[in-house]
Motif scaffolding. Sequence first.
Motif, PDB file in Angstrom:
ATOM      1  N   ALA A 102      83.992  72.379  15.410  1.00 46.21           N
ATOM      2  CA  ALA A 102      84.737  71.441  14.576  1.00 46.21           C
ATOM      3  C   ALA A 102      85.298  70.300  15.415  1.00 46.21           C
TER       4      ALA A 102
ATOM      5  N   SER B 158      80.670  69.255  17.724  1.00 42.47           N
ATOM      6  CA  SER B 158      79.389  69.913  17.443  1.00 42.47           C
ATOM      7  C   SER B 158      78.263  69.191  18.180  1.00 42.47           C
TER       8      SER B 158
ATOM      9  N   SER C 223      87.913  67.905  10.445  1.00 43.31           N
ATOM     10  CA  SER C 223      87.543  69.189  11.034  1.00 43.31           C
ATOM     11  C   SER C 223      86.014  69.348  11.009  1.00 43.31           C
ATOM     12  N   LYS C 224      85.422  69.296   9.815  1.00 42.81           N
ATOM     13  CA  LYS C 224      83.962  69.431   9.756  1.00 42.81           C
ATOM     14  C   LYS C 224      83.327  68.065   9.991  1.00 42.81           C
TER      15      LYS C 224
ATOM     16  N   ARG D 218      80.851  67.113  11.378  1.00 41.76           N
ATOM     17  CA  ARG D 218      79.404  66.897  11.244  1.00 41.76           C
ATOM     18  C   ARG D 218      79.041  66.323   9.881  1.00 41.76           C
TER      19      ARG D 218
ATOM     20  N   ASN E  36      86.421  76.434   9.730  1.00 41.60           N
ATOM     21  CA  ASN E  36      85.899  75.066   9.693  1.00 41.60           C
ATOM     22  C   ASN E  36      84.685  74.880  10.608  1.00 41.60           C
ATOM     23  N   TRP E  37      84.183  75.970  11.156  1.00 46.68           N
ATOM     24  CA  TRP E  37      82.885  75.904  11.851  1.00 46.68           C
ATOM     25  C   TRP E  37      81.724  76.136  10.874  1.00 46.68           C
TER      26      TRP E  37
ATOM     27  N   GLY F 132      79.467  75.354   7.565  1.00 47.67           N
ATOM     28  CA  GLY F 132      79.096  74.076   6.957  1.00 47.67           C
ATOM     29  C   GLY F 132      79.604  74.002   5.530  1.00 47.67           C
TER      30      GLY F 132
ATOM     31  N   THR G 265      88.252  72.520   2.265  1.00 46.23           N
ATOM     32  CA  THR G 265      87.306  72.388   3.381  1.00 46.23           C
ATOM     33  C   THR G 265      87.016  73.735   4.039  1.00 46.23           C
ATOM     34  N   LYS G 266      88.054  74.481   4.338  1.00 45.64           N
ATOM     35  CA  LYS G 266      87.846  75.754   5.041  1.00 45.64           C
ATOM     36  C   LYS G 266      87.157  76.792   4.164  1.00 45.64           C
TER      37      LYS G 266
ATOM     38  N   TRP H 163      82.773  70.298   2.393  1.00 47.27           N
ATOM     39  CA  TRP H 163      82.590  69.467   3.585  1.00 47.27           C
ATOM     40  C   TRP H 163      83.919  68.854   4.000  1.00 47.27           C
ATOM     41  N   CYS H 164      84.531  68.255   3.017  1.00 45.38           N
ATOM     42  CA  CYS H 164      85.759  67.506   3.269  1.00 45.38           C
ATOM     43  C   CYS H 164      86.424  67.343   1.918  1.00 45.38           C
TER      44      CYS H 164
END
Lengths: 352, 352, 352, 352
Positions: free
Chosen positions: C29, C33, C236-237, C239, D7-8, D10, D203-204, D208-209
């Motif tokens: 995050a 990445s 955070s995400k 990507r 949040n790692w 996708g 998000t978590k 995505w957001c």
Amino acid sequence: MNFASDNWAGAHPQIAEALARHATGFAAAYGNSDLDKVVKAKFSEVFERDVDVFFVATGTAANSLAMTAFAKPGGVFFAHREAHMLVDECGAPEYLSGGGRLCPVDGPLGRMDPAQLDAAIRRYPAQFLHGGQPAGVSVTQSSEIGTVYSLDELGAIADVARSHKLPLHMDGARFANALVSLGCTPAEMTWKRGIDIVSFGGTKNGCWCAEALVVLNPESAPGMPFIHKRAAQLFSKSRFVSAQFEAYFADDLWLKSARHSNAMAKRLAELFEKAPGARLAWQPQANEVFAILRDDRANALAAAGARFYDWHAPHGADLKLRTGEVLFRFVTSFATTEQEVEKTFSIISRAS
Amino acid sequence: MNFASDNWAGAHPQIAEALARHATGFAAAYGNSDLDKVVKAKFSEVFERDVDVFFVATGTAANSLAMTAFAKPGGVFFAHREAHMLVDECGAPEYLSGGGRLCPVDGPLGRMDPAQLDAAIRRYPAQFLHGGQPAGVSVTQSSEIGTVYSLDELGAIADVARSHKLPLHMDGARFANALVSLGCTPAEMTWKRGIDIVSFGGTKNGCWCAEALVVLNPESAPGMPFIHKRAAQLFSKSRFVSAQFEAYFADDLWLKSARHSNAMAKRLAELFEKAPGARLAWQPQANEVFAILRDDRANALAAAGARFYDWHAPHGADLKLRTGEVLFRFVTSFATTEQEVEKTFSIISRAS
Amino acid sequence: MNFASDNWAGAHPQIAEALARHATGFAAAYGNSDLDKVVKAKFSEVFERDVDVFFVATGTAANSLAMTAFAKPGGVFFAHREAHMLVDECGAPEYLSGGGRLCPVDGPLGRMDPAQLDAAIRRYPAQFLHGGQPAGVSVTQSSEIGTVYSLDELGAIADVARSHKLPLHMDGARFANALVSLGCTPAEMTWKRGIDIVSFGGTKNGCWCAEALVVLNPESAPGMPFIHKRAAQLFSKSRFVSAQFEAYFADDLWLKSARHSNAMAKRLAELFEKAPGARLAWQPQANEVFAILRDDRANALAAAGARFYDWHAPHGADLKLRTGEVLFRFVTSFATTEQEVEKTFSIISRAS
Amino acid sequence: MNFASDNWAGAHPQIAEALARHATGFAAAYGNSDLDKVVKAKFSEVFERDVDVFFVATGTAANSLAMTAFAKPGGVFFAHREAHMLVDECGAPEYLSGGGRLCPVDGPLGRMDPAQLDAAIRRYPAQFLHGGQPAGVSVTQSSEIGTVYSLDELGAIADVARSHKLPLHMDGARFANALVSLGCTPAEMTWKRGIDIVSFGGTKNGCWCAEALVVLNPESAPGMPFIHKRAAQLFSKSRFVSAQFEAYFADDLWLKSARHSNAMAKRLAELFEKAPGARLAWQPQANEVFAILRDDRANALAAAGARFYDWHAPHGADLKLRTGEVLFRFVTSFATTEQEVEKTFSIISRAS
């Protein structure tokens, strides 16, 4: 012959005497001494209304904390293009208000034109999120160039502010000079004409350091005690300011000093009208005279030890400066003497 | 018998006299008068180093502008849990520094423990973006509870700050009291031990309003002239502060006043050790005495007109208060008389 | 026929596809990445220079954080009077920069005049404490009214900025449209002409939400990682932004989309020149067309479902509007079709 | 075996699909599209109350803007010592709120103790100017260490806040995980228990957001539209967030995903309880598992490619760590598979 600024003068003897008189004994700090209370009550008497009073270190602080009290997210404050807040306060209003914007408003001779004020406010429609939102209006009395709003002119500005539901601040760094120029009461020059809060300056009129934020309409400035303290402006030995204001108001010292300053300015203006190589830029209404001098005359004056500053032409003014002519500002104060004024005339007259 | 605070005292007669003496005549404003220059040079002499001096209205302003100069995005400042900045400044350091954080550090008797300071800083690893970043350290000398860091203790704090490349500020609201307590020079108590900038207070030690930010290491505080002006702290008639400092330094008035205050505190402490129903909370090292009184004794004292405040126990201190015992603070000043001190003892002794 | 704004379009299919493609799997995050790294390297390739890249939520954030990086106490930023920062960002630059001031600069057709920029900066002499201090310059490319600075014009602005030692920002919300209009490289349009930092917008050109602050000259923006995180702009995400930029740069999608938008704008402009009751206000150079329509034509167009906004005349422009004429803005995007453009013409032509 | 953070992960396929589905066509920007309106209405349905919804880029933004809405001069916000605002937001709440202070409150297992909250607030008596003033309370649900306040515990916190007339914020970065853990409705977990405003995180939990500030009690957050825009958080193509929330709420995807995450956490916890060389630090109540592993077991796990972080012991917790033992955090998400969990167990079990 010192006309550099009214803040180059020291303290009036009665001010200095009051400070000495109150130097002894113990008194509560942070605005809670008996003298503080007496002086704050005096402000209410002077303004014929219950007012809240906050002593601050500088006029810049007074102005900036008024804006802070008015602040909204994305807030915009409206003031004359030449106003102290816009020109001489190093961004303090923006900084202390959390990022407010100052929007310049034009108008002849240092006074906002109500129609231009209205137009400026309308460029920030209240519910247009992207533009920000109007948050307050500030008027300078007397203005930066020594002119004075009439009561009706103040009322017209207040009408515009009120029509947009905006609070109205008066930068009164030279409040007394304007007041005696108009010959009205503090109440008439402020809340009776729609002013909500005043930066009430005593420093330029004979105090050492006596500036107060006077809240006339408490709804316009909620949370002021915390705003004031948080800005590091709450003096511990507050009586050192109260002592000055006590003497300032006693026996109308403040009005007498302002009348003297204004009279000196008027006399100086009359002489500039007569002097060769000099002319008035506009008629003074308070204690600042703006005159256009031929540079040989100005040089002679400076050579004789006079202090005064050259000045930029106000936005929109056409002074019709000829080659060799420069605009200068001459400020008078309680400490200006008739001799200085006459000597100024005599040097200019002799200069050719 | 007024022990409420050293800011309840007025001005020392020599301070008042200096203000009166400098009241007449014209002088450049905004720190540019001849007197301003003389006084600023005097500061360099006092500190045995070229220093920059900025007069401010309050100790809160001095502290807050030091933090503002230290500020970084996400910046954290470290100070003792009982420090004035953390307890008594209404968020001014956070506000004026643009949102910095104050991190409390513990340590006995009002002084930060270097190991705890180090641990606190380490909780904000310099490149861990999420946590923010350490930005500066502040030490209070004398402390909020009347204790004094020894020179070696200051050096130990400075070592920690330096090891993290952090600038070091001294809140010297009671600088003179600490100085005479240690019997060293200003240089020895500051830059020779790693202090970069000082809030130099004169108000509590006999001035009306004389606070200065003294920059010892200019690299630690870039942009200070603008930081100072933008915070609305640049006095126009700056000589009213200079006049006070002139008298303050003349004939070592500042040191004599501080020695007097400290001696009064010491005498008061000795008496509390002897008085029935009273005991010292800890030994005073400057001009503040913390004593634990049985409430009947405290009531008798108050009934006799004495002024003093009850106080919270410092974090981590175990005062072993018994029922009916309360911790009180007694502050002495230049204006405290031996008679007041003896009378305090006599009332307590008689109170049973 | 939607010409309301390029942010009314959705996402280009290739952008949407990239987001879907990268949806699976785990990735570090907060910009760490592998994809983030690849995309940031791509930015350096695009700009032919090692750049730092910070993704932000909005163009307003990008602009405001650039100003925050430039900020000084009492700092003033200079931008065109019609710039987005001045007109459409609700005071975000002032707020986020800690109270900076935006000073409007005039110049014809949305572009600052270098001489007027120089004059505006000179009104804030660097060491005049009271006025504040110049802190940075911002140029909008393409401008708010669809015009484009030539490379020489950018260079002239940069010369002025450099002569005052000021950093230079480019608001590139429509960077790609300007780039293909000039037919030059990103390097040529930025750092080779003196730009220090760019608000690089992808959103208006076919992304969902892809805005990046691209630091070309790291000395101009110290502390940016903390400035960015502290402003709550570190995704955070991350990507999900990188995925968009990956597709944006792949196969020159960004340039193709911008060329298409500009071509649609050009075609629309040609038709307005031919259409009865319509005329161009000025020649478009990017993807915004400003046309003056007789209101019957505009009404017919609106009645047919077209979306477009009326617009205020730029400061200083004399559009010679006749009764019944209104200035309108038409924005094209990757999603604009030739059919829409032709239909617009045909409706206007028929409208009489 | 990726347990680094939720949040790692996708985006959930249904989220990605919704984004693709809404990519085409034109729609009004800045929160005014039809989809935006539908989704905002959906929030009101979810919360069983008319709510205002503001999309923001990050949870940090949501939290910080809630504090900004609560802000007062000298304001202090109260949150758990381990709260994200205090530990992981780089000073954003302090910065964006104009210099507010965050006061840490203790309590076991990541939850504030109401008595300690009350005591902390009382240290800032409402009218004690010097200390500042309490301005708001924030509670994290689920907490930073995977625990959940019961409804009665939330009510107890709300009682304290209300008794001091303070607004109450919920940091719901993992709102859904707490909700399904309690098995209650959003209304029950929020306004029915006294919450005024929520940072609602998607998000978590598979977006995505998708972060929203949900205002349940508009009196607690006046001026939010301007606060939101001024902070550079108003997305132009807002439908890219709306599309995510549409899919998030559809068919209870959000609840299903949270139930899955929590179930995976529970399963992982059960296995840690059984695995040799491992033990639970405390029972997980949401989607974060804190386990104490012998370092050989942790190394084996890491060597097998598992991702997880070591963690500091919460303030006041006594984990009785033996030599060679370390506390680790394992976070599960919608993307965590049963296989990963079982494989984790098998590696630890084999490791000896």
